[in-house]
Every structure is written in structure tokens, then in C-alpha cells.
Design a protein around this motif. Structure first.
Motif, PDB file in Angstrom:
ATOM      1  N   ASP A  94       0.826  -1.209   0.000  1.00  0.00           N
ATOM      2  CA  ASP A  94       0.000   0.000   0.000  1.00  0.00           C
ATOM      3  C   ASP A  94       0.856   1.253   0.000  1.00  0.00           C
ATOM      4  O   ASP A  94       0.467   2.288  -0.533  1.00  0.00           O
ATOM      5  CB  ASP A  94      -0.913   0.021   1.232  1.00  0.00           C
ATOM      6  N   SER A  95       2.011   1.182   0.631  1.00  0.00           N
ATOM      7  CA  SER A  95       2.926   2.314   0.716  1.00  0.00           C
ATOM      8  C   SER A  95       4.346   1.777   0.722  1.00  0.00           C
ATOM      9  O   SER A  95       4.600   0.689   1.254  1.00  0.00           O
ATOM     10  CB  SER A  95       2.665   3.134   1.981  1.00  0.00           C
ATOM     11  N   VAL A  96       5.281   2.535   0.135  1.00  0.00           N
ATOM     12  CA  VAL A  96       6.654   2.054  -0.001  1.00  0.00           C
ATOM     13  C   VAL A  96       7.612   2.813   0.900  1.00  0.00           C
ATOM     14  O   VAL A  96       8.529   2.224   1.474  1.00  0.00           O
ATOM     15  CB  VAL A  96       7.116   2.150  -1.470  1.00  0.00           C
ATOM     16  N   ASN A  97       7.425   4.114   1.063  1.00  0.00           N
ATOM     17  CA  ASN A  97       8.359   4.936   1.826  1.00  0.00           C
ATOM     18  C   ASN A  97       7.701   5.582   3.044  1.00  0.00           C
ATOM     19  O   ASN A  97       6.593   6.111   2.953  1.00  0.00           O
ATOM     20  CB  ASN A  97       8.930   6.058   0.948  1.00  0.00           C
ATOM     21  N   GLU A  98       8.382   5.547   4.178  1.00  0.00           N
ATOM     22  CA  GLU A  98       8.041   6.372   5.343  1.00  0.00           C
ATOM     23  C   GLU A  98       9.065   7.501   5.350  1.00  0.00           C
ATOM     24  O   GLU A  98      10.214   7.320   5.755  1.00  0.00           O
ATOM     25  CB  GLU A  98       8.121   5.547   6.626  1.00  0.00           C
ATOM     26  N   GLY A  99       8.666   8.669   4.868  1.00  0.00           N
ATOM     27  CA  GLY A  99       9.621   9.738   4.631  1.00  0.00           C
ATOM     28  C   GLY A  99       9.754  10.755   5.744  1.00  0.00           C
ATOM     29  O   GLY A  99      10.394  11.785   5.559  1.00  0.00           O
ATOM     30  N   SER A 100       9.167  10.491   6.900  1.00  0.00           N
ATOM     31  CA  SER A 100       9.160  11.505   7.957  1.00  0.00           C
ATOM     32  C   SER A 100      10.533  11.710   8.580  1.00  0.00           C
ATOM     33  O   SER A 100      10.898  12.829   8.934  1.00  0.00           O
ATOM     34  CB  SER A 100       8.155  11.110   9.046  1.00  0.00           C
TER      35      SER A 100
END
Length: 263
Positions: A94-100
Motif C-alpha cells: 500500500d505504501s513504499v516509503n516512510e519519509g518523515s
């Protein structure tokens, strides 16, 4: 050449279909095929017996027998090979990057598996059986990866190989630096390439100070964010790092961290 490609495409589709049919309690027999085992040579006029979604027998057609209710696929004139394994995939997420943050080792890709991704079906048809979906390269240390056995129509939990080796995504170079990321209002996480080429440690963390001498990385500072994360958050659970890099200096940086951060 076109004929060979057509045969292989048909083969992979048959293999994927056979796996799908066999996911119940019944049996599927692929018979009269030329089997390329990859590890034990070629089997002419061979058969493969699949039971409950798993291969239980491979050999000459006369030696491999199925029960009376088995589905039989005649593969005369076709070739069967082992399924493909994709070691670097972003399929079914569903999502590839956690960019926080630069370090997000707490993120787990198993929590965002999308079992409805049509690419599962398409990759099965192309002969792919197992994939290794990774966190993206937006972080110096990204999330924990997952290994999936492709099964169309099954739940996310049923796709996950629970006993597969655990891995975590590392990334060096342009992606985690975001030096060319020019979205309106977005701040660059790391300095531009001209500065980073003199201080390659900036690829990893704002405080991951690694001293370079004659172009070679020396011992990093023990108090850096990346060393603390390695010791406390990652090494204790012992996942295998999967590190993406594009430049030789990034490779040297990874080697330096491996050599010094665990001592």
C-alpha cells in the motif's frame, strides 16, 4: 527465437495456473513436459505432481503418479522451469516509503501488504513465485522488509512467509539525501552532491560523522544516530541489511559502518 519465447510464456502460465488450482486439497499433475531443474539437469518426458499448493514429486512421467481425482495438464512440447524469486520488489504494498525521518527502522512492510494488487496475478502468470518487497530508498535506514509467497485470492497474512529471514532496508546516495528533491516548500534532508562528495557520511545521517583519509572512510563517531540505531534497534533483533547504493563512495561508507559500528 519467437517460438521459444512463446513456449516459455505458455509454460509459466501453466505453472502459475497449476499452483492456483492446487491450493485446495486436490492434486494437479503436469505431465509429459521437458523439465529444466536448474540443479539436477534436464528431465525429458517428465511430470510434476502438486498437492495442496506444493510440489511433492518431480521425475519421469512413468514414475510420478497422481490420484484418480487429480487435474492433469498435458505439457507435451513445453518446458517447465523453477519459479522466479524477486529479491528486490515493491509489489503488493500500500505504501513504499516512510519519509518523515531519516531512520525509520520501526516501520514494517508486512503491515502494508496489499493482497488485492493485480500485479500479484500478473507476476504469477509470468512465473514469479516469491518476492521480497522492500521499504523504499527515502531513508538512510528504512523499514523492515517482508517475504511473500504469491497466491492470488489469498489474504495478506497467508502471503507472508513467517519463517523467512528478516531483513531491513538501508539506502545510500541520492535518494536518502533528497538533494534533487525540489517539491515546493520541502526542505532538503542532506546537503547537495558537491558538498556530500567531500563528506560522504552525510548520505547516512546528519550526525553520522565518518572521517575520510585519502578517499577511504575511517572510524565513525560512536555517538552518531546511526550507530545508536544499529546497536539498540536493529542488531538486537538481527535482521539482514539490504543496502541500495549507486556510487563507489557509498559502498565504501557501507563497508566502514559494517566494520566499525558493531565493535
Amino acid at each position: 527465437m519467437k517460438r521459444i519465447h512463446l513456449i516459455l510464456c505458455c509454460l509459466f502460465m501453466i505453472a502459475a495456473a497449476a499452483t492456483t488450482f492446487a491450493q485446495g486439497s486436490g492434486e494437479t499433475l503436469i505431465s509429459n513436459a521437458t523439465i529444466l531443474t536448474a540443479s539436477h539437469g534436464k528431465i525429458e518426458n517428465g511430470s510434476i505432481l502438486i498437492r495442496g499448493g506444493k510440489i511433492v514429486a518431480v521425475g519421469k512421467a512413468a514414475e510420478v503418479k497422481a490420484g484418480p481425482g487429480a487435474k492433469v495438464i498435458d505439457a507435451t512440447g513445453m518446458f517447465v522451469t523453477p519459479g522466479f524469486v524477486d529479491s528486490h520488489s515493491h509489489t503488493a504494498l500500500d505504501s513504499v516509503n516512510e519519509g518523515s525521518l531519516s531512520v525509520t527502522a520501526m516501520v514494517r512492510m508486512r503491515d502494508v501488504v496489499d493482497d488485492t494488487d493485480i500485479n500479484i496475478y500478473r507476476q504469477l502468470a509470468g512465473g514469479m513465485t516469491t518476492i521480497h518487497p522492500l521499504h523504499g530508498s527515502a531513508n538512510s535506514i528504512g523499514g523492515q522488509n517482508v517475504v511473500l509467497k504469491l497466491k492470488w485470492g489469498r489474504s495478506a497474512e497467508e502471503l507472508i512467509l513467517a519463517d523467512a529471514p528478516r531483513t531491513i532496508k538501508f539506502a545510500l546516495g541520492e535518494n536518502p539525501k533528497r538533494s534533487n528533491f525540489n517539491a515546493p516548500g520541502a526542505q532538503r534532508r542532506f546537503p547537495p552532491p558537491e558538498w556530500a562528495s567531500k563528506r560522504p557520511s552525510a548520505m547516512l545521517s546528519p550526525r553520522a560523522g565518518i572521517t575520510f583519509k585519502n578517499g577511504m572512510p575511517m572510524k565513525p563517531r560512536r555517538s552518531s544516530e546511526i550507530i545508536r540505531c544499529l546497536r539498540k534497534g536493529i542488531l538486537n533483533s538481527k535482521p539482514l541489511p539490504m543496502c541500495s547504493k549507486a556510487r563507489w563512495i557509498s559502498i565504501h561508507t557501507a563497508i566502514a559502518l559494517t566494520r566499525y559500528s558493531c565493535s
